[in-house]
Design a protein around this motif. Structure first.
Motif: not given
Length: 363
Positions: A54-58, A143-147, A169-176, A259-266
């Motif tokens: 149920g993640h809000e983004t999806l 590099i966190p997703p915020e920037s 936009v090429h985010y680095m998460q959920p990559h380790a 958890d890394n996926l949820e980080w970027v999805l947030d």
């Protein structure tokens, strides 16, 4: 006979590379979107699991479609996504990337050409290598997703002025590395050694005065083992290879990966409420967990766990919940060669990028 050991060299060798070319891949340009979010290293089943939770983004899990990626590793994906055949689409696109492969020639990767990488300002309407200025060296080095979200929102709102009508936009998460398990990524993690130990030569702050004589016997033993690791067996910081070797459990790595996926999805949720238009979410590749004897994401691999990636589309509505400025690296109204970031000679002088990628297990 160990079928996994037999199938791995087939899947990642010459036959695998030949079969990889036959995968019915879909370039992101072949789909409809205004803003496309590439979530680096995201497996299809991981995205569907987050959707089912149920993640809000999806949407629900049935709303998570898929496509076959053009590559099984980031440099391979860039090489084919930004091939000369796609120049017309790229010319009207802003590419915001957190992935340092954008600056690499990658001749050592057999499945890449010599026509695409390294990328340059002239390849896109706007080109912003966010990793150059926004890398963070805290518990983990990434590099966190915020920037990236901030840059994408600012560009999208000024797209007419900048001469683009798409943002990739090429985010680095959920990559380790995984934010929830910094201890898996040894040492003082800086941008030159993503998630790995640095010798202190260029370190600032508390780690600058590190004296190896002050290490405990256990720390010294760990450091020596790290330094002597066989590069042919992959980086000791690659969690997928550590699962293969029995150092980490599948369950533990999967939790951290999720958890890394949820980080970027947030943060993609923030993008969705600040961009009007069709927002897509996909990935450049997945990560194999032993399927066909393959682990992690080697280039030129046809294995579905690596090549079949999510495709999700949502409608964004700009509610104005944030108001980021354009990144300083993006000039306003300058000539084309300077429109997306730094001068090419400045990029070419960044010799340390090679070591950052080596630390990821790509060398």
């Amino acid at each position: 006979m160990d079928l996994a050991r037999l199938s791995e060299p087939i899947a990642t060798g010459r036959l695998g590379r030949a079969l990889s070319r036959l995968v019915p891949a879909t370039a992101v340009w072949d789909r409809e979107w205004d803003v496309c979010c590439v979530l680096d290293g995201c497996r299809l089943d991981l995205m569907r699991e987050a959707a089912a939770a149920g993640h809000e983004t999806l949407p629900g899990p049935d709303g998570v479609d898929s496509l076959w990626s053009v590559g099984s590793q980031s440099a391979e994906w860039m090489d084919r996504t930004f091939a000369p055949a796609h120049r017309a689409e790229m010319d009207r696109t802003a590419y915001v990337t957190g992935n340092p492969f954008s600056s690499q020639s990658c001749e050592h990767i057999l499945v890449t050409s010599d026509e695409v990488l390294p990328l340059s300002d002239a390849d896109f309407g706007v080109f912003h290598e966010a990793w150059r200025d926004d890398w963070v060296d805290d518990d983990i080095s990434t590099i966190p997703p915020e920037s990236l979200t901030d840059a994408a929102v600012a560009i999208w709102r000024r797209r007419e002025e900048l001469g683009v009508d798409r943002v990739l936009v090429h985010y680095m998460q959920p990559h380790a590395p995984f934010r929830s398990q910094p201890e898996w990524f040894f040492g003082s993690a800086d941008i030159e050694h993503w998630g790995q130990f640095t010798d202190g030569g260029d370190v600032e702050g508390d780690d600058a005065d590190l004296d190896l004589e002050d290490l405990t016997p256990e720390e010294r033993e760990a450091l020596e083992a790290f330094a002597e690791a066989d590069d042919d067996e992959g980086s000791t910081n690659d969690p997928w290879l550590r699962v293969r070797d029995g150092d980490l459990s599948v369950e533990a790595v999967w939790r951290a990966y999720r958890d890394n996926l949820e980080w970027v999805l947030d943060d993609v949720a923030r993008l969705l409420e600040n961009c009007d238009g069709r927002v897509a979410m996909t990935s450049d590749h997945g990560n194999a967990l032993g399927e066909f004897g393959v682990w992690s994401h080697p280039p030129g691999t046809p294995v579905p766990a690596v090549r079949r990636v999510p495709w999700v589309v949502r409608d964004g509505v700009d509610r104005g919940t944030c108001d980021p400025a354009l990144p300083d690296a993006i000039s306003e109204g300058g000539d084309r060669d300077g429109a997306g970031g730094r001068a090419s000679d400045e990029r070419d002088g960044d010799d340390d990028v090679e070591s950052r990628l080596e630390a990821l297990g790509y060398r």
